[in-house]
Write a protein that holds these residues in place. Structure first.
Motif, short mmCIF file in Angstrom:
data_model
loop_
_atom_site.label_atom_id
_atom_site.label_comp_id
_atom_site.label_asym_id
_atom_site.label_seq_id
_atom_site.Cartn_x
_atom_site.Cartn_y
_atom_site.Cartn_z
N ARG A 299 6.99 40.15 25.91
CA ARG A 299 6.41 41.69 26.69
C ARG A 299 5.25 41.52 25.74
O ARG A 299 4.82 41.20 24.71
N ILE A 300 4.89 42.82 26.92
CA ILE A 300 3.82 43.28 26.06
C ILE A 300 4.16 44.81 25.67
O ILE A 300 4.81 46.07 26.86
N VAL A 301 4.01 44.98 24.49
CA VAL A 301 4.22 47.13 24.41
C VAL A 301 3.07 47.93 24.12
O VAL A 301 1.55 47.55 23.62
N LEU A 302 2.76 48.50 24.48
CA LEU A 302 1.69 49.48 25.01
C LEU A 302 1.53 50.92 23.78
O LEU A 302 2.68 51.74 23.85
N VAL A 303 1.11 51.46 22.61
CA VAL A 303 1.24 51.59 22.31
C VAL A 303 -0.13 52.96 22.15
O VAL A 303 -0.81 52.63 21.89
N GLY A 308 0.92 56.57 16.82
CA GLY A 308 2.00 55.35 16.89
C GLY A 308 2.86 55.26 17.64
O GLY A 308 3.90 53.74 17.42
N GLU A 309 3.39 55.86 17.79
CA GLU A 309 4.82 55.62 19.47
C GLU A 309 4.66 54.62 20.02
O GLU A 309 3.45 54.83 20.65
N SER A 310 5.30 54.23 20.88
CA SER A 310 5.77 53.09 21.53
C SER A 310 5.96 53.58 22.88
O SER A 310 6.64 54.68 23.44
N LEU A 311 4.59 53.35 23.81
CA LEU A 311 5.32 53.74 25.32
C LEU A 311 5.30 53.38 26.32
O LEU A 311 6.49 53.75 26.89
N ARG A 312 5.79 52.13 26.83
CA ARG A 312 5.24 51.63 28.24
C ARG A 312 5.95 49.89 27.12
O ARG A 312 4.98 49.64 26.56
N ALA A 313 6.42 49.27 27.52
CA ALA A 313 6.84 47.44 27.64
C ALA A 313 7.13 47.20 28.98
O ALA A 313 7.18 47.19 30.31
N GLU A 340 -6.04 49.80 33.26
CA GLU A 340 -5.14 48.77 33.86
C GLU A 340 -4.75 47.58 32.78
O GLU A 340 -6.00 47.67 31.41
N ILE A 341 -3.93 47.01 32.39
CA ILE A 341 -4.01 45.82 31.10
C ILE A 341 -3.93 44.44 32.02
O ILE A 341 -3.00 44.19 32.95
N ILE A 342 -4.19 43.23 31.65
CA ILE A 342 -4.75 42.18 32.44
C ILE A 342 -3.80 41.17 31.12
O ILE A 342 -4.01 40.82 29.99
N TRP A 367 -0.81 53.91 33.44
CA TRP A 367 0.33 55.10 34.66
C TRP A 367 -0.02 54.98 35.75
O TRP A 367 0.36 54.43 36.28
N GLY A 368 1.74 55.11 35.76
CA GLY A 368 2.13 54.87 37.63
C GLY A 368 2.93 54.12 37.91
O GLY A 368 2.85 53.31 37.14
N SER A 369 4.03 54.01 38.48
CA SER A 369 4.86 53.11 39.10
C SER A 369 4.57 51.90 40.35
O SER A 369 3.26 52.36 41.63
N GLY A 370 5.00 50.92 39.96
CA GLY A 370 4.45 49.97 41.35
C GLY A 370 2.56 49.70 40.76
O GLY A 370 2.37 50.30 39.76
N GLY A 371 1.98 48.88 41.81
CA GLY A 371 0.66 47.99 41.59
C GLY A 371 0.82 47.39 40.55
O GLY A 371 -0.73 46.91 40.65
N THR A 372 1.90 46.17 40.32
CA THR A 372 1.01 44.98 39.78
C THR A 372 1.10 44.04 40.74
O THR A 372 2.00 43.72 41.71
#
Length: 572
Positions: A299-303, A308-313, A340-342, A367-372
């Protein structure tokens, strides 16, 4: 109607079908003035940039037609230089490997190369009894900046864009630790531009996982950008650690954060942590983890770098046939738009790599849902990539490389509606190979390859000695006037530009000989376009729907007795 007067949408469809590569588009511009005008329009150039190089920095913020076509040419010329081995400049260094030391950090065996910055920098260190002399050289001009620092307590030397970060740790288990940032860029004098101390110790990095270079670099070392330093503190008794974010200065409003140390609540272990990736804006960072005891979860965690807060995984999934194989290459990047994240991954397995796929790329929105979207990279034939070789991905150019060669792909096809999200493999989301460049390494030699945004580096080591070759793939730059002054330390720097007749500096052998520079086979390109247009016509005849292509056909003069091919390909 001539080819140059086709609707822009039809030209894009031809590119979508995979019949034209980036080099083909550049060659079409050289056929005639009319062709140049058609294939250098603003809309078409923007489309080609987004289609062939979606993650190149030049893709963002293009303006007028000349600027847009210039951006496209700059990016595709990098691929051309890699393919033809035609570097704009080259640097070569030799070194001697120090005996293996029990110390966690050995400055005498340190070689750092900055391949992403335009100027490029090369860092080495010389040891004395009580001091360390750090030498940073500009790869373009040859300017040298040296800094002498105390040796006692030195626990790490790191470089980014010519800036050098020194880490001092008096007690390697408890702290306190000191950070010193020195300006060793071209024109700098090595002065200290920032320093800070923390009460915790700094984790120096670890070896293993085929990620340790013989040049002193280790995995999970401190990283820094223009906004903050991110590092791991010392290990606790249970073997876990925390991610520390030390900001250089307080961010400007509206971000509500302060300068100083921020501790992420995300508890990690060096055994499960793969890597950390800072951004360029100072707002986020990425943390890659793997959990073999949890069905081999990756997994990839967005911080949030401000708090320092973890936002999304984001979970990186592969086929169930290979999901439990522990050995996997994994890396992640921020897209140039920072939206975007690659994520790149490759399973080190014979059935996976010789089954037609060398790796896969997942693109997700922050940010936002979908689009993967998931795209699969086709593997070279005949097992050209070893089953256990560590592979790397360059999103700016769409390259995969390992110690023995480079694999270039035509396009990720992210804009194609027929490629889908990539949840299931189909011919449109399986990216074809554009060209390959392989170098058979001698059994007694250790070879490492690394590709950046502006430079490529190859290291060859045999026994206790080795050589390092750095070649520029970006646009050429002329040295300054003091380049060849007598008595200067820069005398040994000689600017060399290879030609198509010279042998490869890096020793790679091409699987396919590329065409000569500025040579355009108009008939061959036209034949490829004819074949694709025939397919489009057959597809149109089978379907009852309309569209831009059918509308263009309906607009043809019915009194004209020539076939549509004769009307289309008018060369005069």
């Amino acid at each position: 109607m001539s080819l140059t007067k086709l609707p822009p949408g039809l030209l894009q469809i031809i590119v979508f079908a995979g019949q034209l590569s980036a080099s083909d588009v550049a060659s079409l511009c050289l056929v005639s003035r009319a062709w140049n005008q058609a294939f250098t329009s603003i809309d078409f150039c923007r489309f080609c940039l987004s289609h062939f190089f979606p993650f190149a920095p030049e893709t963002c913020g293009t303006g007028e037609a000349g600027t847009t076509m210039g951006s496209f040419n700059r990016v595709q010329q990098k691929l051309r230089r890699l393919r033809r081995r035609q570097w704009t400049s080259r640097r070569e260094f030799s070194f001697t490997l120090d005996p293996v030391s029990d110390d966690r950090f050995s400055p005498g065996d340190l070689r750092l190369v900055d391949l992403d910055s335009d100027k490029g920098y090369y860092l080495t260190a010389e040891l004395d009894i009580a001091a360390v002399r750090i030498i940073v050289k500009s790869l373009v001009s040859g300017q040298q900046v040296s800094v002498t620092v105390p040796r006692e307590g030195l626990n790490g030397i790191h470089m980014n864009g010519g800036k050098v970060l020194l880490v001092y740790d008096r007690d390697r288990n408890r702290g306190p630790s000191l950070f010193v940032l020195a300006d060793c860029r071209e024109g700098g004098d090595g002065r200290t531009i920032w320093s800070a101390s923390v009460t915790t110790s700094v984790f120096p990095g670890i070896t293993g996982l085929a990620s340790t270079a013989a040049d002193g670099r280790r995995r999970l070392q401190p990283l820094f950008n223009d906004h903050y330093v991110v590092f791991l503190n010392g290990l606790r008794e249970d073997g876990t650690s925390s991610i520390m974010i030390l900001r250089f200065k307080a961010p400007s409003p509206p971000e509500l954060a302060s300068a100083g140390l921020h501790i992420s609540p995300l508890r990690i272990s060096p055994r499960t942590l793969i890597s950390i990736r800072p951004d360029t804006l100072g707002k986020h960072l990425l943390v890659a983890e793997r959990f073999p005891h949890r069905d081999n979860l990756h997994r990839i965690v967005l911080v949030n770098a401000l708090s320092g807060e973890s936002l999304r995984a984001y979970h990186f999934d592969v086929s169930p046939l290979f999901s439990l194989i522990p050995e996997r290459d994994m890396d992640m990047f921020f897209a140039p738009n920072q939206h975007e994240i690659i994520i790149y991954g490759s399973v080190r397995n014979r059935e996976y790599r010789q089954g037609g796929v060398i790796g896969q790329v997942m693109v997700v929105k922050i940010w936002g849902s979908g689009g993967t979207k998931i795209r699969y990279l086709r593997a070279p034939a005949d097992g050209a990539v070893p089953d256990t070789a560590e592979t790397k991905y360059c999103p700016e150019l769409g390259l995969v490389w390992h110690g023995g060669g480079i694999i270039a792909f035509n396009s990720l096809n992210l804009l194609s509606p027929t490629a889908g999200s990539g949840e299931f493999l189909n011919p449109h989301n399986l990216c074809p190979i554009l060209w390959t460049s392989m170098r058979p390494a001698p059994a007694e030699s250790r070879t490492k390859l690394c590709i950046g945004k502006s430079w490529i580096c190859a290291e060859f080591a045999t026994g206790s000695s080795g050589s390092l070759e750095v070649c520029r793939i970006a646009e050429p730059q002329l040295p300054r006037s003091h380049y060849s002054q007598s008595g200067s330390l820069r005398n040994s720097w000689i600017l060399e530009t290879t030609t198509s007749g010279n042998s490869s500096v890096l020793g790679f052998e091409m699987a396919e000989e590329p065409p000569r520079a500025l040579q355009v086979d108009a008939r061959q390109l036209a034949a490829r376009l004819r074949e694709e247009l025939e397919k489009l016509e057959e597809r149109e005849e089978r379907s009852s729907g309309g569209g831009e292509w059918s509308g263009w056909r309906r607009g043809v003069n019915r009194d004209d007795k020539r076939t549509w091919k004769e009307r289309l390909f008018i060369w005069k």
